[in-house]
Design an enzyme around this catalytic site. Structure first.
Site, PDB file in Angstrom:
ATOM      1  CG  HIS A  51       8.164  10.549   5.697  1.00  0.00           C
ATOM      2  ND1 HIS A  51       8.968   9.683   4.914  1.00  0.00           N
ATOM      3  CD2 HIS A  51       8.112  11.372   4.756  1.00  0.00           C
ATOM      4  CE1 HIS A  51       9.584   9.973   3.894  1.00  0.00           C
ATOM      5  NE2 HIS A  51       8.745  10.866   3.461  1.00  0.00           N
ATOM      6  CG  HIS A  53       7.662   6.084   8.952  1.00  0.00           C
ATOM      7  ND1 HIS A  53       8.141   5.031   8.360  1.00  0.00           N
ATOM      8  CD2 HIS A  53       8.111   7.027   8.561  1.00  0.00           C
ATOM      9  CE1 HIS A  53       8.770   5.580   7.300  1.00  0.00           C
ATOM     10  NE2 HIS A  53       8.831   6.886   7.208  1.00  0.00           N
ATOM     11  CG  HIS A  68       5.160   7.431   4.663  1.00  0.00           C
ATOM     12  ND1 HIS A  68       5.386   8.246   3.345  1.00  0.00           N
ATOM     13  CD2 HIS A  68       6.376   7.013   4.878  1.00  0.00           C
ATOM     14  CE1 HIS A  68       6.888   8.125   3.044  1.00  0.00           C
ATOM     15  NE2 HIS A  68       7.152   7.528   3.829  1.00  0.00           N
ATOM     16  CG  HIS A  76       4.785   9.760  -0.645  1.00  0.00           C
ATOM     17  ND1 HIS A  76       4.868  10.020   0.841  1.00  0.00           N
ATOM     18  CD2 HIS A  76       5.475  10.368  -1.196  1.00  0.00           C
ATOM     19  CE1 HIS A  76       5.974  10.696   0.833  1.00  0.00           C
ATOM     20  NE2 HIS A  76       6.417  11.235  -0.332  1.00  0.00           N
ATOM     21  CG  HIS A  85       0.917   8.730   2.868  1.00  0.00           C
ATOM     22  ND1 HIS A  85       2.254   8.189   2.323  1.00  0.00           N
ATOM     23  CD2 HIS A  85       0.037   7.993   2.167  1.00  0.00           C
ATOM     24  CE1 HIS A  85       1.871   7.284   1.524  1.00  0.00           C
ATOM     25  NE2 HIS A  85       0.771   7.152   1.341  1.00  0.00           N
ATOM     26  CG  ASP A  88       3.271  11.801   2.750  1.00  0.00           C
ATOM     27  OD1 ASP A  88       3.912  10.971   3.437  1.00  0.00           O
ATOM     28  OD2 ASP A  88       2.466  11.722   1.847  1.00  0.00           O
ATOM     29  CG  HIS A 125      13.434   8.331   4.760  1.00  0.00           C
ATOM     30  ND1 HIS A 125      13.319   7.224   4.519  1.00  0.00           N
ATOM     31  CD2 HIS A 125      12.267   8.918   5.503  1.00  0.00           C
ATOM     32  CE1 HIS A 125      12.159   6.691   5.019  1.00  0.00           C
ATOM     33  NE2 HIS A 125      11.627   7.665   5.704  1.00  0.00           N
ATOM     34  NE  ARG A 148      11.479   3.032   7.081  1.00  0.00           N
ATOM     35  CZ  ARG A 148      10.220   2.317   7.308  1.00  0.00           C
ATOM     36  NH1 ARG A 148      10.090   1.667   8.658  1.00  0.00           N
ATOM     37  NH2 ARG A 148       9.149   2.163   6.497  1.00  0.00           N
TER      38      ARG A 148
END
Ligand SMILES: *[C@@H]1O[C@H](CO)[C@@H](O)[C@H](O)[C@H]1NC(C)=O
Ligand SMILES: *[C@@H]1O[C@H](CO)[C@@H](O)[C@H](O)[C@H]1NC(C)=O
Ligand SMILES: [Cu+2]
Ligand SMILES: [Zn+2]
Length: 160
Positions: A51, A53, A68, A76, A85, A88, A125, A148
């Site tokens: 993603h 962020h 995000h 999401h 988002h 995403d 992630h 993360r």
């Protein structure tokens, strides 16, 4: 493809807790999409949520990069979903060697303008992103993608 003047490029160096590292390149394309490419090593084999962020803040490692990137206040979702988002980008796949090769074209992560991702962070992630469909309490906010494990700040790169 555009060359030289006017082409916006950016790069993020991925650093993580264990052995996770890599570099991700962002290139603005003439049709307005952004191409994301690169490779990340040191991952566990399998799918990993990937993603943009909101914050380019790594003072507390990847945990301080915020949620995000979501300038339109959506839930999401998956990259192809209308409701997602902006940040995403779905999942990346690491092979048995722990290496993920990345090539993504996306229309919601520009390198300029009010929704620019410059100065924000790219995060990988520990777990797969369920793309909002997992039924978990976190599915509609994070895709329940877990810790993360690596991140980098998206910085402007020379366009020549
Ligand atoms: C935009 O251009 C890129 C590179 O030529 C191409 O890969 C991508 O499919 C195009 N996307 C759209 C929505 O036209
Ligand atoms: C980030 O958060 C995770 C889970 O909440 C925690 O295990 C980890 O220690 C935190 N990392 C840092 C650098 O604070
Ligand atoms: Cu994330
Ligand atoms: Zn999201």
């Amino acid at each position: 493809m555009e060359t030289g003047k006017g082409t916006v490029k950016a790069v993020a160096l991925i650093v993580g807790d264990n052995n996770v590292k890599g570099s991700i390149h962002f290139l603005h394309q003439s049709n307005g999409t952004t191409h994301v490419s690169g490779r990340i090593t040191g991952l566990s084999p399998g799918l990993h949520g990937f993603h943009i962020h909101a914050l380019g803040d790594t003072t507390n490692g990847c945990n301080s990069t915020g949620p995000h990137f979501n300038p339109l206040n959506k839930h999401h979702g998956a990259p192809a979903d209308h409701h997602r988002h902006a940040g995403d980008l779905g999942n990346i796949l690491a092979g048995p060697d722990g290496v993920a090769e990345i090539s993504i074209t996306d229309s919601q992560i520009p390198l300029s303008g009010v929704h620019s991702i410059l100065g924000r962070a790219v995060v990988v992630h520990a777990d797969p992103d369920d793309l909002g469909r997992g039924g978990h309490e976190l599915s509609k906010t994070t895709g329940n993608a877990g810790a993360r494990v690596g991140c980098g700040i998206i910085g402007l790169q020379s366009s020549v």
